[in-house]
Design an enzyme around this catalytic site. Sequence first.
Site, PDB file in Angstrom:
ATOM      1  N   ARG A   1      -0.827   8.981   2.327  1.00  0.00           N
ATOM      2  CA  ARG A   1      -2.211   9.447   2.215  1.00  0.00           C
ATOM      3  C   ARG A   1      -2.352  10.969   2.251  1.00  0.00           C
ATOM      4  O   ARG A   1      -3.193  11.534   1.556  1.00  0.00           O
ATOM      5  CB  ARG A   1      -3.056   8.834   3.338  1.00  0.00           C
ATOM      6  CG  ARG A   1      -3.300   7.364   3.153  1.00  0.00           C
ATOM      7  CD  ARG A   1      -4.088   6.780   4.304  1.00  0.00           C
ATOM      8  NE  ARG A   1      -4.334   5.356   4.082  1.00  0.00           N
ATOM      9  CZ  ARG A   1      -4.983   4.581   4.931  1.00  0.00           C
ATOM     10  NH1 ARG A   1      -5.434   5.074   6.064  1.00  0.00           N
ATOM     11  NH2 ARG A   1      -5.179   3.312   4.657  1.00  0.00           N
TER      12      ARG A   1
ATOM     13  N   GLU B   1       0.840  -1.192   0.000  1.00  0.00           N
ATOM     14  CA  GLU B   1       0.000   0.000   0.000  1.00  0.00           C
ATOM     15  C   GLU B   1       0.879   1.247   0.000  1.00  0.00           C
ATOM     16  O   GLU B   1       2.099   1.169   0.181  1.00  0.00           O
ATOM     17  CB  GLU B   1      -0.943   0.001   1.212  1.00  0.00           C
ATOM     18  CG  GLU B   1      -1.935  -1.143   1.194  1.00  0.00           C
ATOM     19  CD  GLU B   1      -2.891  -1.148   2.367  1.00  0.00           C
ATOM     20  OE1 GLU B   1      -3.858  -1.921   2.333  1.00  0.00           O
ATOM     21  OE2 GLU B   1      -2.676  -0.379   3.320  1.00  0.00           O
TER      22      GLU B   1
ATOM     23  N   ARG C   1      -0.605   8.770   9.617  1.00  0.00           N
ATOM     24  CA  ARG C   1      -0.559   7.310   9.789  1.00  0.00           C
ATOM     25  C   ARG C   1      -0.204   6.622   8.478  1.00  0.00           C
ATOM     26  O   ARG C   1      -0.804   6.896   7.435  1.00  0.00           O
ATOM     27  CB  ARG C   1      -1.915   6.797  10.282  1.00  0.00           C
ATOM     28  CG  ARG C   1      -1.980   5.283  10.395  1.00  0.00           C
ATOM     29  CD  ARG C   1      -3.282   4.845  11.018  1.00  0.00           C
ATOM     30  NE  ARG C   1      -4.431   5.060  10.164  1.00  0.00           N
ATOM     31  CZ  ARG C   1      -4.889   4.195   9.246  1.00  0.00           C
ATOM     32  NH1 ARG C   1      -4.249   3.049   9.055  1.00  0.00           N
ATOM     33  NH2 ARG C   1      -5.961   4.450   8.530  1.00  0.00           N
TER      34      ARG C   1
ATOM     35  N   HIS D   1      -8.870  10.051   4.269  1.00  0.00           N
ATOM     36  CA  HIS D   1      -8.550   9.005   3.297  1.00  0.00           C
ATOM     37  C   HIS D   1      -8.790   9.581   1.907  1.00  0.00           C
ATOM     38  O   HIS D   1      -9.838  10.177   1.645  1.00  0.00           O
ATOM     39  CB  HIS D   1      -9.423   7.768   3.511  1.00  0.00           C
ATOM     40  CG  HIS D   1      -8.871   6.546   2.856  1.00  0.00           C
ATOM     41  ND1 HIS D   1      -8.864   6.373   1.490  1.00  0.00           N
ATOM     42  CD2 HIS D   1      -8.283   5.431   3.370  1.00  0.00           C
ATOM     43  CE1 HIS D   1      -8.304   5.210   1.195  1.00  0.00           C
ATOM     44  NE2 HIS D   1      -7.944   4.613   2.313  1.00  0.00           N
TER      45      HIS D   1
ATOM     46  N   HIS E   1     -11.092  10.108   7.982  1.00  0.00           N
ATOM     47  CA  HIS E   1     -10.889   8.666   8.113  1.00  0.00           C
ATOM     48  C   HIS E   1     -10.313   8.231   9.456  1.00  0.00           C
ATOM     49  O   HIS E   1     -10.755   7.242  10.036  1.00  0.00           O
ATOM     50  CB  HIS E   1      -9.955   8.211   6.994  1.00  0.00           C
ATOM     51  CG  HIS E   1      -9.699   6.743   6.948  1.00  0.00           C
ATOM     52  ND1 HIS E   1     -10.710   5.816   6.823  1.00  0.00           N
ATOM     53  CD2 HIS E   1      -8.539   6.028   6.993  1.00  0.00           C
ATOM     54  CE1 HIS E   1     -10.197   4.594   6.799  1.00  0.00           C
ATOM     55  NE2 HIS E   1      -8.879   4.691   6.917  1.00  0.00           N
TER      56      HIS E   1
END
Length: 650
Positions: free
Chosen positions: A371, A196, A467, A316, A432
Amino acid sequence: MATSVASGSGQLHFQEAFLRGHGGKLAYTVRNIAVPLCMQKELSWCHGVSKVLQINKSNYFQPHIKGECNLRRTVIRSYLREGHNKYFDFAVIGSGVAGLRYALEVAKLGTVAVITKAEPHESNTNYAQGGVSAVLSPSDSVESHMHDTIVAGAYLCDEETVRVVCTEGPERIRELIAMGASFDHGEDGNLHLAREGGHSHRRIVHAADMTGREIERALLEAVRKDPNIFVFEHQFAIDLLTSQDGSDTVCLGVDTLNTETHEVVRFISKVTLLASGGAGHIYPNTTNPQVATGDGIAMAHRADAVISNMEFVQFHPTALADEGLPAKPKEARQNAFLITEAVRGDGGILYNMDMERFMPMYDERAELAPRDVVARSIDDQLKKRNEKYVLLDISHKPRDKILSHFPNIAAECLKHGLDITRQPIPVVPAAHYMCGGVRAGLQGETNVRGLYVAGEVACTGLHGANRLASNSLLEALVFARRAVQPSIDHMKSSRVDRGTSYSWARPIMPKSLGKSVLNNISLKTREVRRELQSIMWKYVGIVRSTTRLQKAEMRIGELELEWETYLFQHGWEPTMVGLEACEMRNLFCCAKLVLSSALARHESRGLHYMVDYPQVEESLRLPTIIFPSSPVSSSWSSRQLHRFGGRICT
């Protein structure tokens, strides 16, 4: 001279510590107190915050008188006795991965109440699609995982915390597998590891695109079989029950509201674990379930827990944009449908409406950037082009691979006429994850004795300013496990008087106001909730500025005052409780914590991007700290319903 962040409206009452420059020296500043850099160690994650907090402790509590209590330890199957008072060794607030994993361990040595706001499965864990990151490949390393985490966190992560989590993560995964969690395997029989955004290696353990659901299933199955664990559904946590022992605040349980019977239930416990999730619903568009209204963070703040890094709200980048679907949902969603990071990790490409790929213009990592970078890039495209969504295309990949890796996403889109194996997915950023929360040490401990935290409600130092994808379930698993032994030690050394439950006045239901008044209060509260969410989205969103934050501060202060005035003019009393009203007070509390922290940080770092402070400032690479608020002139959202000044035995 030490200062606190100015409160433009006069409605935000916080005490804060943040790095300031003064006379050529750097110091944390707290209202009326300057803490020089020589004391930084005492503010570090691994050393906790209790020593610093004691300097700033309010003196409005009367310390109780300790006494001898010759009481036998009572183990009660509480639902059979005492009616609305229940006694347990451990109270766990929240039924996601952190709460359930912790409950299963401490239940080996005591009785456990798992208190959940809705159904046990209704948690952020259940909605987690991507997976759990862990070093499980021979080509990967703990050092590499640490590096990726720290880079994604904009170098604000606590290195010791990062090392602990990355080192212990693989064992936590193996424990889940031993408990019956089923993850995807490759053709070679080994775990299939996905990649990811922000990760340099394939290290994401997953169960298709429904990983959280599978973990929750396995944990709930184990919990239901454990005779020492009692699950209490539809219990909204109102406030933690706290006492004062000298300069220490002690947690002794929690008051809850049964949202089905409309009765207040009091849980008395020797140890309380807060694992209640985040606060996504301070924004109108969020991937979080309806239960994520910041209840745990707000309760902890009111109970004198130290809060940290609340300015870092992760949006997100890719939630499903219903406006772009061929067949729009008949009813507005309660929470946005998440399109997992793994879609981009598997080769998904982002385009604007003219099918122009735009991510390489913003970052050399393109779609695999962290992100915060991707969300800001999408936000910039939408604003420049005056469009409402962008497109995420995975259709160039083999159909069978798409359907096997993302069956849940494919099914959801197909319900609305979109075939992701042939068509791009319309996406838009959505709130998110809260990287900030209740400040915790390496064993999940807080500055409130007897109160531990794990999961999204906690700020452990792992995430820093942003994060890394799939590190959240990992953090929850690691800290839930690390909190076990100190919790057991505290439980064994604690003795709680059964009469303690009568030391706080009980919150009351507003039935006396009548149906008409309650309906009007409900309508007003929903209107205020929508307005608060709108303010947060418009002024405290992906891109911020001091002027816009100050405007938000003023408007939120006015809105809160207007709402509280309406309530109290219609007969509401400060000790009254109702689901919508109590959620609203928690949303106000969390929104103010985010706003106050954002105003304090005069730089752009990670998720906190300020147009008037666009650069990262190395001198400001320290966490934001919010100390307990003063009870004087504070709003309803910032005060506990009851403060206990009576006698307990420890």
